[in-house]
Structures are given as C-alpha cells and as structure tokens.
Design an enzyme around this catalytic site. Structure first.
Site, PDB file in Angstrom:
ATOM      1  N   LYS A  94     -18.884  -0.895   1.670  1.00 37.91           N
ATOM      2  CA  LYS A  94     -17.703  -1.496   1.026  1.00 37.91           C
ATOM      3  C   LYS A  94     -16.625  -0.435   0.808  1.00 37.91           C
ATOM      4  O   LYS A  94     -16.863   0.577   0.149  1.00 37.91           O
ATOM      5  CB  LYS A  94     -18.119  -2.117  -0.318  1.00 37.91           C
ATOM      6  N   ASP A 154      -9.681  -1.454  -6.665  1.00 41.16           N
ATOM      7  CA  ASP A 154      -9.995  -2.844  -7.012  1.00 41.16           C
ATOM      8  C   ASP A 154      -9.356  -3.191  -8.357  1.00 41.16           C
ATOM      9  O   ASP A 154      -9.887  -2.870  -9.409  1.00 41.16           O
ATOM     10  CB  ASP A 154     -11.523  -3.016  -7.078  1.00 41.16           C
ATOM     11  N   LYS A 200      -8.494  -7.375 -13.561  1.00 40.86           N
ATOM     12  CA  LYS A 200      -9.426  -6.723 -14.489  1.00 40.86           C
ATOM     13  C   LYS A 200      -8.688  -6.296 -15.756  1.00 40.86           C
ATOM     14  O   LYS A 200      -7.479  -6.060 -15.716  1.00 40.86           O
ATOM     15  CB  LYS A 200      -9.993  -5.452 -13.825  1.00 40.86           C
ATOM     16  N   ASP A 252     -14.125   2.327  -5.759  1.00 41.87           N
ATOM     17  CA  ASP A 252     -14.790   1.109  -5.281  1.00 41.87           C
ATOM     18  C   ASP A 252     -15.006   1.164  -3.768  1.00 41.87           C
ATOM     19  O   ASP A 252     -15.214   0.138  -3.121  1.00 41.87           O
ATOM     20  CB  ASP A 252     -13.968  -0.121  -5.700  1.00 41.87           C
ATOM     21  N   ASP A 289     -11.883 -11.179  -7.957  1.00 41.48           N
ATOM     22  CA  ASP A 289     -12.497  -9.887  -8.262  1.00 41.48           C
ATOM     23  C   ASP A 289     -13.864  -9.739  -7.599  1.00 41.48           C
ATOM     24  O   ASP A 289     -14.419  -8.651  -7.554  1.00 41.48           O
ATOM     25  CB  ASP A 289     -12.612  -9.728  -9.790  1.00 41.48           C
ATOM     26  N   GLU A 292     -14.551  -9.443  -4.610  1.00 39.11           N
ATOM     27  CA  GLU A 292     -13.961  -9.207  -3.279  1.00 39.11           C
ATOM     28  C   GLU A 292     -14.877  -8.411  -2.357  1.00 39.11           C
ATOM     29  O   GLU A 292     -14.714  -8.478  -1.134  1.00 39.11           O
ATOM     30  CB  GLU A 292     -12.616  -8.470  -3.430  1.00 39.11           C
ATOM     31  N   ARG A 328     -18.024  -8.749  -1.587  1.00 38.63           N
ATOM     32  CA  ARG A 328     -18.811  -9.626  -0.713  1.00 38.63           C
ATOM     33  C   ARG A 328     -17.925 -10.241   0.365  1.00 38.63           C
ATOM     34  O   ARG A 328     -18.387 -10.533   1.467  1.00 38.63           O
ATOM     35  CB  ARG A 328     -19.530 -10.689  -1.563  1.00 38.63           C
TER      36      ARG A 328
HETATM   37  N1  BES Z   1     -16.005  -3.394  -7.914  1.00 40.30           N
HETATM   38  C1  BES Z   1     -16.511  -4.377  -8.784  1.00 40.30           C
HETATM   39  C2  BES Z   1     -17.906  -4.034  -9.304  1.00 40.30           C
HETATM   40  C3  BES Z   1     -17.987  -2.821 -10.193  1.00 40.30           C
HETATM   41  C4  BES Z   1     -17.866  -2.959 -11.554  1.00 40.30           C
HETATM   42  C5  BES Z   1     -18.226  -1.579  -9.670  1.00 40.30           C
HETATM   43  C6  BES Z   1     -17.969  -1.850 -12.365  1.00 40.30           C
HETATM   44  C7  BES Z   1     -18.333  -0.465 -10.473  1.00 40.30           C
HETATM   45  C8  BES Z   1     -18.206  -0.614 -11.826  1.00 40.30           C
HETATM   46  C9  BES Z   1     -16.619  -5.724  -8.085  1.00 40.30           C
HETATM   47  O1  BES Z   1     -15.679  -5.958  -7.107  1.00 40.30           O
HETATM   48  C10 BES Z   1     -16.443  -6.754  -9.141  1.00 40.30           C
HETATM   49  O2  BES Z   1     -15.427  -6.774  -9.760  1.00 40.30           O
HETATM   50  N2  BES Z   1     -17.454  -7.579  -9.313  1.00 40.30           N
HETATM   51  C11 BES Z   1     -17.418  -8.599 -10.315  1.00 40.30           C
HETATM   52  C12 BES Z   1     -18.125  -9.799  -9.758  1.00 40.30           C
HETATM   53  C13 BES Z   1     -17.954 -11.028 -10.587  1.00 40.30           C
HETATM   54  C14 BES Z   1     -16.520 -11.489 -10.566  1.00 40.30           C
HETATM   55  C15 BES Z   1     -18.881 -12.109 -10.057  1.00 40.30           C
HETATM   56  C16 BES Z   1     -18.129  -8.087 -11.554  1.00 40.30           C
HETATM   57  O3  BES Z   1     -19.104  -7.336 -11.423  1.00 40.30           O
HETATM   58  O4  BES Z   1     -17.686  -8.406 -12.640  1.00 40.30           O
HETATM   59 ZN    ZN Z   2     -14.938  -4.247  -6.147  1.00 37.38          ZN
HETATM   60 ZN    ZN Z   3     -13.849  -6.709  -7.853  1.00 37.92          ZN
END
Ligand code: BES
Ligand code: ZN
Ligand code: ZN
Length: 502
Positions: free
Chosen positions: A270, A275, A282, A293, A352, A354, A356
């Site tokens: 990824k 992000d 966020k 990210d 968010d 993204e 996947r």
């Molecule tokens: N990049 C984030 C995941 C992340 C969070 C990495 C904290 C490192 C530290 C990812 O893209 C994300 O935002 N995932 C969401 C998914 C949710 C919307 C289902 C998450 O983890 O909140």
């Molecule tokens: Zn992310």
């Molecule tokens: Zn994200």
C-alpha cells in the site's frame, strides 16, 4: 557504517572502544572477555565481585583503560541469562550498543561476535545479527535537520570490526556480515521513504525512488501512469486518487532469479503517500502520522533491493499502488460506486478505507502478471493496533501453507506475527444493497473485514495479507527498532523470497 571481520585477539585490537560481553551470573569471564579482563588487571572480575556489573540484559558499563590496552575504552555488555540468549537478543543488543556509543570521539568500535561460539548460536547467524543490528541501530532520519543540529547529534560510528581469533572462521563470518549489512541497509531505505514528509515524497517521488533503486540493483522497473490504469480498468485505485492534484503511480519491479513464466511470488504494498481520509476526513490530532501510510509500498520496494543483491532462484514481482488520499473537489464521495479491474463493483461508504481500494486493483494486476502467490503489506486498519498493539503484526490468509512460510520468514527476522481468523461469517459485513460489495463493515473486527474485502480479489491464488499499521511507526528506540519508521516487514519479505528460492 563499515562492518568488517578481522582475525586476531580483541584485547590487542586498536579501536576507540572494545565491546566485550558477559552472561548474567558469570563471576569470572572467559574467552575474549576474559582476555580483556586480564589485560585490565582483573578490573571486570572485580566489578562483578563488587556487584557493579551483573551481566543483565541491557546493562552497559563503560570502563577506561588508561594505557593498559591499545583501546582507550572497554564497554561491557550484559547478555542476560544464557538460556534466554538467541539471535534476536544479539540483533537487539548490537543496535543498543551502537546507539549507546553514539558520541564524539567514538568512530571505530571492535567487538566479539556476541554469540559466535557462545550460547550455542550459529556463528555465521550471530555475525549477521550483529551487523544487521548495528546498521539498524545506527539509523537516524536527519535529512531535514539543518542549522541548529548539535555535533553530538551527528556523531556516527564509522567502522565496526568483529574480531575473530580463529583465522579459518573469518570467511564464514564475513558472509554473515555481508548479509546482515544488506538486510539492514534495505530496511533503512524503507525507513527513509516512510519518514519522508508527504511534500517531499509524492507518489511521483516514490516511483522515482523505486526507479533509481531498480537501476542501481539491476531490477526491471515499470511505472504505470493514470492513463495506463484507466486502460486496465483500475477504477477502484483511481477513485482514491481523484481528490488529489498529485498523479497516481503504479510501480512494478521485477526480479528474475529463475527466468520462468509469471512469478513465484508477488509482493504488493500500500502506497498512500498521505491519507487525510478523503471526504470521510480524519480528525486533526496525529494526522501527520499519515505521511507514513505508504510503509507497505516502501517495504516491498526496499525488499527488492535486498532480494536483487542476494540473488535467490525465484521470480519475484513487487507492485506498489501509490497515490494521495485527499478531499479535493474531484474526490470520491461516500455512496459512490466504482468498478475494479476484475469487474467487481464497490460501494464506497467510507473514503478513509482507501487502502483496500488501491490494493484490490494491485492484486488483480499481480494475477494478470501471472503471480502464483501474493503477499500484500499494508497499514490497512487502526483496528490492528487495538487488537495487537505494537508487538506484532496481523497475518490473514486464504492459504495456511503460504501463511506458515511467511510466519517462518518473520520469525527468522525477529519480527513477531499473529494470525487472525477469516471465517466466512465475516463476509456478511461487506454486503452492499447497490453494488457487489461495500468497502467497510459495520463495527467490530476491523482488521478482519479489511482482509475480507481483499480476499475475493485474490480468488484461488494463495494469498497472505499483512496488516502492519500497529508496528510500522515507533514512538521510541527499542532494540533494532528505531524511533519513527520501524522498517517492519522488509526483512520478513526478503527472507520469504529467499526461502521460496530453495
Ligand atoms: N491508513 C489508515 C489506517 C491506519 C490508522 C494506519 C492508524 C496507521 C495508523 C486506513 O486507511 C484507515 O483509515 N482505515 C480506517 C478503516 C475504517 C474506515 C474501516 C480505520 O482504521 O479507521
Ligand atoms: Zn490509509
Ligand atoms: Zn484511510
């Protein structure tokens, strides 16, 4: 840092510091430590007798030699209990020693191999762990520290010499050192990419770095542009890039150690260079961490550097879908439906989620390229830190055999893993009313749901998903892990590729 092996006696060696070692509970040191002790008139033994040196893991005691040795200082490193001593302990100790010796006046360090011949460890493996730990422990990200940085902050050990008294063993130890150095350097390359702020590392910059590494390493590199992705129908990946002014890039690196058809393994990482969350934006607090990210992409790119140097008989492709996730005027909006490269339609409930969305098209691309197995690496979910903290990363799979190989490769790297289940009951959570699937579940099992989203894209191809979001950034130095980007998963991926090469 230059890491070398030399034949001779440590006690006779000339260096700014000699590093010797001691197991907990030993009252009269033997071997190289014993020889140094004798030259110092029994100073180490007396300090043990006084209880000032106990050999506990992590204990570091600096002695000054005042002309009794050619080296002005001796550092006694505690090894802990002999029964707990292993290659991970060697790697961590070596990193901690290098950090401890980061001071003006220390440029050359000589040491025993911290385990070659002791603790029953394989000497070559121990030499590798010393070198790997030293290169990893010596890492700092100072690129943007300009004026105002104290000289002390910039002190570096220039040379580390492993002194081996049996000349016949030197060549084998040198091979271990060479491997440790190149694994450490590949990891540091990934750290440099991940620590880079997003304005200094756009998707274009990341692709450029991959390209330059490939040119240095003799790896083939191709970068797909937006138009190429459009032609391939990568609507899911492209939907993430729509809110950004930075054009997306899809990096492909190919290493052929066998020269066959397709690839034995695809490493997919990824590469979200920042992000924001997109329209599902966020919160402001800690958002700066989202410059990292793209540690999955950094890991697969950096792993190729080491794989190309180690030359295993295996065909490997690395694929890094790279883009920003921004909330610009063209951005994807919640409720939008996109079509992925394999024809699946996805309802984007949360922009968010993204990672996947970019990985699913990269996985389809890996299959188009003839990948017979796929490992993806991603900072996919915050949920993985809730489940596992920063101690290990999550492993999710459709194939137990491939997962076992990944777990063995991680264990050899001193990286801990934990398997999470992929029960079919979780599939329910991704059902959409308007498309083939949606990109988020309801609540709970966030890391599993992330993997469940990717699973149908892998289809019948053996696939392992590594969620490294809990371990990719460290808030403090700890053993081989350096503050900031940790470089987790790089050595796991290299070990995996090497193990597949027989
Ligand atoms: N990049 C984030 C995941 C992340 C969070 C990495 C904290 C490192 C530290 C990812 O893209 C994300 O935002 N995932 C969401 C998914 C949710 C919307 C289902 C998450 O983890 O909140
Ligand atoms: Zn992310
Ligand atoms: Zn994200």
């Amino acid at each position: 840092m230059d890491v070398r092996v030399a034949a001779g006696d440590l006690a006779q060696h000339e260096a700014d510091v000699l590093v010797v070692n001691l197991f907990e509970g030993v009252t009269s040191p033997g071997g190289g430590t014993g020889a140094v002790d004798q030259s110092l008139g029994g100073a180490i033994s007396s300090l043990i007798a006084m209880g000032d040196i106990r050999g506990k893991a992590g204990e570091l005691t600096m002695l000054h030699t005042f002309g009794k040795l050619r080296a002005p200082r001796v550092l006694v490193a505690g090894l802990g209990k002999e029964k707990d001593f292993d290659l991970d302990a060697v790697r961590n100790l070596s990193a901690n020693v290098v950090r401890h010796l980061r001071k003006p006046g220390v440029k050359t360090v000589a040491t025993l191999t911290h385990g070659a011949g002791i603790g029953g460890l394989d000497p070559q493996g121990a030499a590798q762990a010393v070198a790997e730990g030293a290169v990893l422990g010596g890492y700092r990200f100072l690129k943007h520290k300009g004026t105002g940085t104290k000289d002390d902050d910039r002190g570096e050990i220039a040379t580390l010499v492993l002194v081996e008294h049996t000349a016949g063993k030197v060549a084998s130890l040198e091979a271990g050192v060479a491997r440790g150095v190149l694994l450490g350097e590949a990891t540091n390359f990934a750290r440099d990419l991940a620590n880079a702020p997003s304005n200094h590392l756009t998707p274009g910059d990341l692709a450029q770095q991959a390209w330059e590494m490939a040119a240095r390493s003799g790896v083939e590199c191709e970068v797909l542009e937006r138009a190429d992705m459009e032609r391939k129908g990568m609507g899911s990946l492209l939907s993430v890039a729509k809110g950004s002014h930075q054009p997306p890039k899809l990096v492909r690196l190919s290493y052929r150690g066998k020269g066959g058809e397709g690839y034995d393994i695809a490493l997919v990482g990824k590469g979200i260079t920042f992000d924001t969350g997109g329209i599902s934006i966020k919160p402001a607090a800690n958002m700066e961490a989202m410059k990292a990210d793209m540690t999955g992409a950094a890991s697969v790119i950096a792993a190729m550097q080491a794989i190309a140097a180690l030359k295993p008989k295996v065909d490997v492709v690395a694929i890094a879908p790279c883009t920003e996730n921004m909330p610009g005027g063209g951005a994807t909006k919640p409720g939008d439906v996109v079509t992925a490269m394999n024809g699946r339609t996805v309802e984007i409930i949360n922009t968010d989620a993204e990672g996947r969305l970019v990985l699913c098209d990269a996985i389809s691309y890996a299959k188009e390229l003839g990948a017979r197995a796929i490992v993806d690496v991603a900072t996919l979910t915050g949920a993985v830190s809730i489940a596992l903290g920063d101690v290990c990363f999550g492993v999710l799979t459709n194939n137990d055999g491939l997962a076992a190989k990944v777990e063995a490769a991680a264990a050899a790297a001193g990286e801990k893993t934990w398997r999470l289940p992929m029960f079919k009951e979780y599939d329910e959570l991704l059902k959409s009313d308007v498309a083939d699937m949606k990109n988020v579940g309801t609540r709970g099992a966030g890391t599993i749901v992330g993997a469940k989203f990717l699973e149908p894209f892998a289809g019948d191809t053996p696939w392992v998903h590594l969620d490294i979001a809990g371990v990719d950034m460290a808030d403090k130095d700890k053993g081989w892990v350096s503050k900031g980007a940790s470089g987790y998963s790089v050595r796991t991926l290299v070990n995996l590729a090497v193990s597949l090469g027989g």
